[in-house]
Design a protein around this motif. Structure first.
Motif, PDB file in Angstrom:
ATOM      1  N   SER A   1       0.833  -1.208   0.000  1.00  0.00           N
ATOM      2  CA  SER A   1       0.000   0.000   0.000  1.00  0.00           C
ATOM      3  C   SER A   1       0.866   1.256   0.000  1.00  0.00           C
ATOM      4  O   SER A   1       0.503   2.273  -0.603  1.00  0.00           O
ATOM      5  N   ALA A   2       2.025   1.185   0.661  1.00  0.00           N
ATOM      6  CA  ALA A   2       2.934   2.337   0.661  1.00  0.00           C
ATOM      7  C   ALA A   2       3.499   2.571  -0.736  1.00  0.00           C
ATOM      8  O   ALA A   2       3.581   3.717  -1.208  1.00  0.00           O
ATOM      9  N   ILE A   3       3.886   1.484  -1.426  1.00  0.00           N
ATOM     10  CA  ILE A   3       4.461   1.620  -2.768  1.00  0.00           C
ATOM     11  C   ILE A   3       3.423   2.150  -3.750  1.00  0.00           C
ATOM     12  O   ILE A   3       3.693   3.078  -4.528  1.00  0.00           O
ATOM     13  N   THR A   4       2.225   1.571  -3.725  1.00  0.00           N
ATOM     14  CA  THR A   4       1.198   2.014  -4.678  1.00  0.00           C
ATOM     15  C   THR A   4       0.798   3.462  -4.435  1.00  0.00           C
ATOM     16  O   THR A   4       0.485   4.197  -5.380  1.00  0.00           O
ATOM     17  N   THR A   5       0.827   3.889  -3.178  1.00  0.00           N
ATOM     18  CA  THR A   5       0.522   5.292  -2.886  1.00  0.00           C
ATOM     19  C   THR A   5       1.657   6.195  -3.356  1.00  0.00           C
ATOM     20  O   THR A   5       1.424   7.265  -3.932  1.00  0.00           O
ATOM     21  N   LEU A   6       2.892   5.757  -3.137  1.00  0.00           N
ATOM     22  CA  LEU A   6       4.045   6.553  -3.565  1.00  0.00           C
ATOM     23  C   LEU A   6       4.068   6.722  -5.077  1.00  0.00           C
ATOM     24  O   LEU A   6       4.364   7.820  -5.585  1.00  0.00           O
ATOM     25  N   VAL A   7       3.751   5.662  -5.816  1.00  0.00           N
ATOM     26  CA  VAL A   7       3.824   5.715  -7.276  1.00  0.00           C
ATOM     27  C   VAL A   7       2.890   6.780  -7.843  1.00  0.00           C
ATOM     28  O   VAL A   7       3.163   7.366  -8.898  1.00  0.00           O
ATOM     29  N   ARG A   8       1.825   7.091  -7.143  1.00  0.00           N
ATOM     30  CA  ARG A   8       0.885   8.097  -7.639  1.00  0.00           C
ATOM     31  C   ARG A   8       1.486   9.499  -7.611  1.00  0.00           C
ATOM     32  O   ARG A   8       0.951  10.416  -8.234  1.00  0.00           O
ATOM     33  N   TYR A   9       2.585   9.668  -6.884  1.00  0.00           N
ATOM     34  CA  TYR A   9       3.279  10.959  -6.867  1.00  0.00           C
ATOM     35  C   TYR A   9       4.386  11.019  -7.918  1.00  0.00           C
ATOM     36  O   TYR A   9       5.114  12.009  -7.984  1.00  0.00           O
ATOM     37  N   TYR A  10       4.512   9.968  -8.711  1.00  0.00           N
ATOM     38  CA  TYR A  10       5.609   9.931  -9.685  1.00  0.00           C
ATOM     39  C   TYR A  10       5.362  10.928 -10.810  1.00  0.00           C
ATOM     40  O   TYR A  10       4.289  10.951 -11.425  1.00  0.00           O
ATOM     41  N   ASP A  11       6.359  11.745 -11.066  1.00  0.00           N
ATOM     42  CA  ASP A  11       6.323  12.745 -12.140  1.00  0.00           C
ATOM     43  C   ASP A  11       7.093  12.153 -13.319  1.00  0.00           C
ATOM     44  O   ASP A  11       8.324  12.214 -13.376  1.00  0.00           O
ATOM     45  N   SER A  12       6.375  11.562 -14.269  1.00  0.00           N
ATOM     46  CA  SER A  12       7.013  10.793 -15.332  1.00  0.00           C
ATOM     47  C   SER A  12       7.928  11.649 -16.195  1.00  0.00           C
ATOM     48  O   SER A  12       8.999  11.199 -16.615  1.00  0.00           O
ATOM     49  N   LEU A  13       7.536  12.878 -16.478  1.00  0.00           N
ATOM     50  CA  LEU A  13       8.335  13.724 -17.358  1.00  0.00           C
ATOM     51  C   LEU A  13       9.676  14.086 -16.727  1.00  0.00           C
ATOM     52  O   LEU A  13      10.704  14.135 -17.409  1.00  0.00           O
ATOM     53  N   LEU A  14       9.681  14.326 -15.410  1.00  0.00           N
ATOM     54  CA  LEU A  14      10.903  14.753 -14.731  1.00  0.00           C
ATOM     55  C   LEU A  14      11.636  13.604 -14.051  1.00  0.00           C
ATOM     56  O   LEU A  14      12.709  13.811 -13.473  1.00  0.00           O
ATOM     57  N   ARG A  15      11.056  12.384 -14.075  1.00  0.00           N
ATOM     58  CA  ARG A  15      11.690  11.216 -13.478  1.00  0.00           C
ATOM     59  C   ARG A  15      11.958  11.439 -11.983  1.00  0.00           C
ATOM     60  O   ARG A  15      13.088  11.296 -11.496  1.00  0.00           O
TER      61      ARG A  15
END
Length: 515
Positions: free
Chosen positions: A6-20
């Protein structure tokens, strides 16, 4: 390691794909090679990163590592989801077989291969696919470091999930979870057992909502910028002709941007990062047109730039503050969660009419609210200024310490030079005395040499006189010899005449006797 999905899936939602990177309300975080080196235990310095080849490792090569006959290994290869590889069940059975035979070298290699496929590079459940085997063979036979592959898979799977709007996260989750917990909790977190430390934070076993509220409440004051186990040493800022760091993964090539996370290296952000230094690329190895990019990446890793801080002149735009830039970025990408504010209980069905005093109080409260908002903005600005001042002071302190160290080193050097000069002066005096003694001895030897030359000249003169005398004596001897030979010849002639006369007399006597 127990990973809270649940921590990983929540963190991934903050991922900024363009800026990595992961973009939060007023800061950004991104996993770096230096952090993953420690988490995985694979130091990159002094080794070569993994280089993707355009062909798989051969069956005989894999069989030699596993101590199998190539034909036996070929029979154990299976295909799942159009991907060839080995099943976890077969590898576990083979591990038991190797343990029974006490073939520990092969046992460790097969165990490492299993960990590579199931933990470091998962793709299909309970299955080690061929590309993972390639990474393991590269480590085993060519000593290529897999840390860049693990990090590339982290960025790649998050970018892939972002593009496809939700897919299975296929990367080394324990490494990502260890990095996340180490960065986001102020207290000490053991990257090997983060769950034990999280239990003290009240987040162990929490669900997605609790993690969402935890992440949405994070700000730049609550994260741990420089992980305590990272050494103060130069970090990889960019490679070759790339403005950032290219990573070759098991399935794709992708980049990440160290310029965005200078605070993770111990330096604050003084300006907005330049877009030219945030150029993104993401290619799949299956793409037939990726050969040239792979060549560029391999060439770039031959020229790795390691410095403590990115000092490229165009990397930061000092005209725009980082805080202004990040707030604009947050408005652009839109954070996945909003803070939940507790609301008071609903008002009753009937309320007393407001008095004039209450209205005035409401007006005053509104003024106070506006003032409070303004003060909060000023406070936030003051905090940002304080952070900048603190970071400037830290830099100045480090610079001062460097100057003090430099001055101390110069004083020590001057003292050593003085000692060396004194010793050299003493040595020079000794050498001068030795030289004077040598000169005196040289004069004596020269005098003896001159005397020897005079003696030699006199001896040569006497020798020449003796030679003249010898020559004169020779002439006299020659004359005497000539005179003696003449007298001897005369005597011989006289003797011959006498002998002739004697023979004549003998003949006369013989003739007389015969008569």
């Amino acid at each position: 390691m127990e990973v809270q999905l649940s921590a990983i899936t929540t963190l991934v939602r903050y991922y900024d794909s363009l800026l990595r990177c992961f973009t939060f309300q007023d800061f950004q975080l991104a996993p770096t090679i230096e952090e993953f080196e420690h988490i995985l235990g694979f130091p990159l310095e002094g080794t070569s990163p993994y280089q993707h080849l355009e062909h798989h490792a051969s069956i005989p090569t894999i069989a030699a590592i596993m101590k199998l006959h190539p034909k036996d290994l070929e029979e154990k290869m299976v295909t799942r989801n159009q991907v060839r590889g080995l099943t976890q069940g077969y590898l576990e059975l083979y591990l038991h077989h190797l343990a029974d035979k006490e073939e520990w070298e092969a046992f460790m290699d097969v165990l490492a291969l299993t960990i590579y496929g199931i933990v470091l590079f998962p793709k299909i459940e309970d299955f080690v696919y061929y590309t993972t085997i390639d990474v393991f063979v590269a480590k085993k036979t060519r000593s290529e470091n897999p840390v860049t592959v693990v990090l590339a898979n982290v960025y790649g799977t998050m970018s892939f999930c972002h593009e496809r709007k939700g897919k299975k996260i296929l990367c080394c989750l324990p490494a990502l979870y260890a990095w996340m917990t180490a960065c986001m909790f102020k207290g000490p977190v053991d990257v090997r057992y983060p769950s034990e430390d999280l239990s003290h934070q009240g987040l162990k076993g929490k669900g997605g909502n609790e993690w969402a509220q935890f992440l949405v409440g994070l700000n730049e004051w609550k994260v741990k910028w420089r992980l305590p186990w990272l050494e103060m040493k130069p970090s990889i800022q960019h490679c070759g002709d790339f403005p950032n760091v290219p990573l070759t993964g098991a399935r794709y090539c992708i980049n990440y941007n160290p310029v965005l996370v200078q605070r993770q290296f111990g330096y604050h952000m003084k300006g907005a990062p330049s877009p030219d230094y945030l150029t993104a690329f993401f290619i799949y190895h299956e793409d037939r047109h990726c050969t040239e990019m792979l060549r560029r990446v391999r060439s770039a890793w031959e020229n790795v730039v390691r410095v403590e801080k990115d000092l490229r002149s165009g990397a930061m735009d000092n005209r725009v503050s980082y805080h202004t830039w990040i707030l604009e970025r947050v408005r652009e990408v839109k954070l996945p969660f909003e803070p939940i504010n507790d609301q008071s209980a609903s008002e009753g069905p009937s309320q007393a009419p407001e008095s004039e005093e209450v209205k005035q109080l409401k007006v005053e409260m509104e003024k106070l609210r506006v003032r409070n908002a303004r003060l909060e903005n000023e406070l936030q600005k003051a905090r940002n200024d304080f952070v900048d001042m603190r970071n400037d002071n830290e830099e100045k302190s480090r610079a001062y310490e460097n100057i003090v160290k430099s001055q101390k080193a110069e004083r020590d050097y001057t003292f050593r030079v003085k000692q060396d000069l004194a010793a050299a002066s003493k040595e020079l005096s000794m050498r001068v005395n030795e030289n004077n003694v040598a000169l005196e001895e040289g004069r004596q030897w020269k005098q003896l040499y001159e005397e020897a030359k005079r003696d030699k000249r006199e001896a040569l003169k006497r020798l020449r006189e003796a030679q003249v005398q010898v020559q004169e004596s020779g002439h006299q001897m020659k004359e005497m010899t000539t005179s003696f030979e003449a007298e001897l010849n005369q005597e011989r002639w006289k003797l011959a005449e006498a002998e002739g006369e004697y023979r004549a007399m003998l003949k006369q006597m013989e003739d007389y006797i015969e008569e």
